[in-house]
Design a protein around this motif. Structure first.
Motif, mmCIF file in Angstrom:
data_model
loop_
_atom_site.group_PDB
_atom_site.id
_atom_site.type_symbol
_atom_site.label_atom_id
_atom_site.label_comp_id
_atom_site.label_asym_id
_atom_site.label_seq_id
_atom_site.Cartn_x
_atom_site.Cartn_y
_atom_site.Cartn_z
ATOM 1 N N PHE A 1 1.560 -3.500 0.248
ATOM 2 C CA PHE A 1 1.306 -2.766 -0.997
ATOM 3 C C PHE A 1 0.823 -1.340 -0.773
ATOM 4 O O PHE A 1 0.495 -0.639 -1.734
ATOM 5 C CB PHE A 1 0.333 -3.544 -1.884
ATOM 6 C CG PHE A 1 1.019 -4.658 -2.616
ATOM 7 C CD1 PHE A 1 1.606 -4.442 -3.844
ATOM 8 C CD2 PHE A 1 1.126 -5.911 -2.034
ATOM 9 C CE1 PHE A 1 2.274 -5.459 -4.502
ATOM 10 C CE2 PHE A 1 1.787 -6.939 -2.683
ATOM 11 C CZ PHE A 1 2.368 -6.710 -3.922
ATOM 12 N N LEU A 2 0.803 -0.878 0.461
ATOM 13 C CA LEU A 2 0.449 0.508 0.735
ATOM 14 C C LEU A 2 1.366 1.485 -0.016
ATOM 15 O O LEU A 2 0.874 2.425 -0.644
ATOM 16 C CB LEU A 2 0.473 0.774 2.248
ATOM 17 C CG LEU A 2 -0.157 2.079 2.692
ATOM 18 C CD1 LEU A 2 -0.917 1.864 3.979
ATOM 19 C CD2 LEU A 2 0.847 3.174 2.862
ATOM 20 N N PRO A 3 2.679 1.274 -0.023
ATOM 21 C CA PRO A 3 3.545 2.195 -0.767
ATOM 22 C C PRO A 3 3.258 2.226 -2.275
ATOM 23 O O PRO A 3 3.472 3.252 -2.927
ATOM 24 C CB PRO A 3 4.958 1.646 -0.512
ATOM 25 C CG PRO A 3 4.843 0.879 0.754
ATOM 26 C CD PRO A 3 3.463 0.298 0.742
ATOM 27 N N MET A 4 2.749 1.134 -2.818
ATOM 28 C CA MET A 4 2.447 1.103 -4.250
ATOM 29 C C MET A 4 1.368 2.124 -4.600
ATOM 30 O O MET A 4 1.346 2.658 -5.706
ATOM 31 C CB MET A 4 2.008 -0.304 -4.653
ATOM 32 C CG MET A 4 2.108 -0.577 -6.118
ATOM 33 S SD MET A 4 3.780 -0.494 -6.789
ATOM 34 C CE MET A 4 4.416 -2.088 -6.332
ATOM 35 N N GLY A 5 0.499 2.420 -3.654
ATOM 36 C CA GLY A 5 -0.541 3.429 -3.861
ATOM 37 C C GLY A 5 0.023 4.831 -3.998
ATOM 38 O O GLY A 5 -0.639 5.729 -4.519
ATOM 39 N N GLY B 1 -4.622 -2.102 1.248
ATOM 40 C CA GLY B 1 -3.430 -1.326 1.566
ATOM 41 C C GLY B 1 -3.054 -0.378 0.437
ATOM 42 O O GLY B 1 -2.739 0.792 0.664
ATOM 43 N N ALA B 2 -3.104 -0.868 -0.794
ATOM 44 C CA ALA B 2 -2.779 -0.037 -1.955
ATOM 45 C C ALA B 2 -3.762 1.119 -2.086
ATOM 46 O O ALA B 2 -3.363 2.254 -2.394
ATOM 47 C CB ALA B 2 -2.772 -0.887 -3.227
ATOM 48 N N LEU B 3 -5.037 0.864 -1.836
ATOM 49 C CA LEU B 3 -6.037 1.936 -1.913
ATOM 50 C C LEU B 3 -5.828 2.985 -0.821
ATOM 51 O O LEU B 3 -6.015 4.181 -1.065
ATOM 52 C CB LEU B 3 -7.454 1.353 -1.849
ATOM 53 C CG LEU B 3 -7.909 0.639 -3.118
ATOM 54 C CD1 LEU B 3 -9.210 -0.125 -2.866
ATOM 55 C CD2 LEU B 3 -8.077 1.622 -4.276
ATOM 56 N N ILE B 4 -5.426 2.547 0.368
ATOM 57 C CA ILE B 4 -5.101 3.509 1.432
ATOM 58 C C ILE B 4 -3.893 4.342 1.002
ATOM 59 O O ILE B 4 -3.881 5.568 1.174
ATOM 60 C CB ILE B 4 -4.809 2.789 2.773
ATOM 61 C CG1 ILE B 4 -6.044 2.043 3.270
ATOM 62 C CG2 ILE B 4 -4.288 3.765 3.823
ATOM 63 C CD1 ILE B 4 -7.227 2.905 3.627
ATOM 64 N N GLY B 5 -2.894 3.699 0.421
ATOM 65 C CA GLY B 5 -1.728 4.423 -0.093
ATOM 66 C C GLY B 5 -2.125 5.426 -1.162
ATOM 67 O O GLY B 5 -1.628 6.561 -1.189
ATOM 68 N N PHE B 6 -3.045 5.028 -2.037
ATOM 69 C CA PHE B 6 -3.530 5.938 -3.080
ATOM 70 C C PHE B 6 -4.250 7.130 -2.447
ATOM 71 O O PHE B 6 -4.099 8.267 -2.904
ATOM 72 C CB PHE B 6 -4.458 5.192 -4.038
ATOM 73 C CG PHE B 6 -4.888 6.020 -5.210
ATOM 74 C CD1 PHE B 6 -4.037 6.197 -6.298
ATOM 75 C CD2 PHE B 6 -6.147 6.611 -5.253
ATOM 76 C CE1 PHE B 6 -4.423 6.959 -7.385
ATOM 77 C CE2 PHE B 6 -6.542 7.366 -6.329
ATOM 78 C CZ PHE B 6 -5.683 7.544 -7.409
ATOM 79 N N GLY B 7 -5.016 6.860 -1.394
ATOM 80 C CA GLY B 7 -5.686 7.948 -0.674
ATOM 81 C C GLY B 7 -4.682 8.919 -0.069
ATOM 82 O O GLY B 7 -4.882 10.139 -0.098
#
Length: 154
Positions: A82-86, A136-142
């Motif tokens: 879910f990293l890309p979702m961020g 993972g999503a929060l890292i992507g958002f970062g």
């Protein structure tokens, strides 16, 4: 150049969603308890204890009691999934540009996905998957919020 970047992002987002659906709902993974009632299936296949699976996998890595591929695929895979979702969500839904709104949106999305996996019996409800997906999503958002990405899209 800006238009080319947006087209590339749009195509990659569609591809990402397609792969995500295959991984989450259409893959070959399934549980052998298909003859159980839904309640019994939930009892046997779900994990509601935070960090239980994560701890088990880290212990297995340290003491070598499990093939290292299994914990690495599970831990890293759930983190990266879910990293890309961020990056994509705030790109396509402008209102999800604050970390609080993004977090609430992701919590709802991940909860819906976990519940759907139980009902389709293509997975289980695992709070540790939820935690890793959210991280993972929060890292992507970062990454999305970095000046480099913002400058690239403006």
């Amino acid at each position: 150049m800006k238009k080319v970047i947006k087209v590339v992002f749009s195509i990659s987002f569609i591809f990402y969603l397609f792969v995500l659906m295959i991984i989450l709902f259409l893959g070959t993974r399934g549980y052998i308890w298909s003859d159980l009632s839904l309640l019994e299936y939930i009892k046997r296949s779900s994990n509601f204890v935070p960090f239980k699976t994560i701890t088990t996998y880290f212990k297995a890595i340290l003491n070598g009691s499990m093939n290292i591929d299994i914990p690495i695929k599970n831990l890293v895979g759930n983190f990266i999934l879910f990293l890309p979702m961020g990056i994509y969500l705030p790109l396509y839904i402008r209102k999800i540009n604050k970390v609080s709104v993004f977090s609430i949106s992701m919590i709802l999305l991940l909860f819906i996905i976990e519940v759907m996996q139980v009902f389709t019996r293509k997975g289980s409800f695992d709070i540790d998957d939820f935690i890793l997906n959210m991280l993972g999503a929060l890292i992507g958002f970062g990454i999305w919020k970095t000046k480099v990405v913002q400058k690239l899209l403006k």
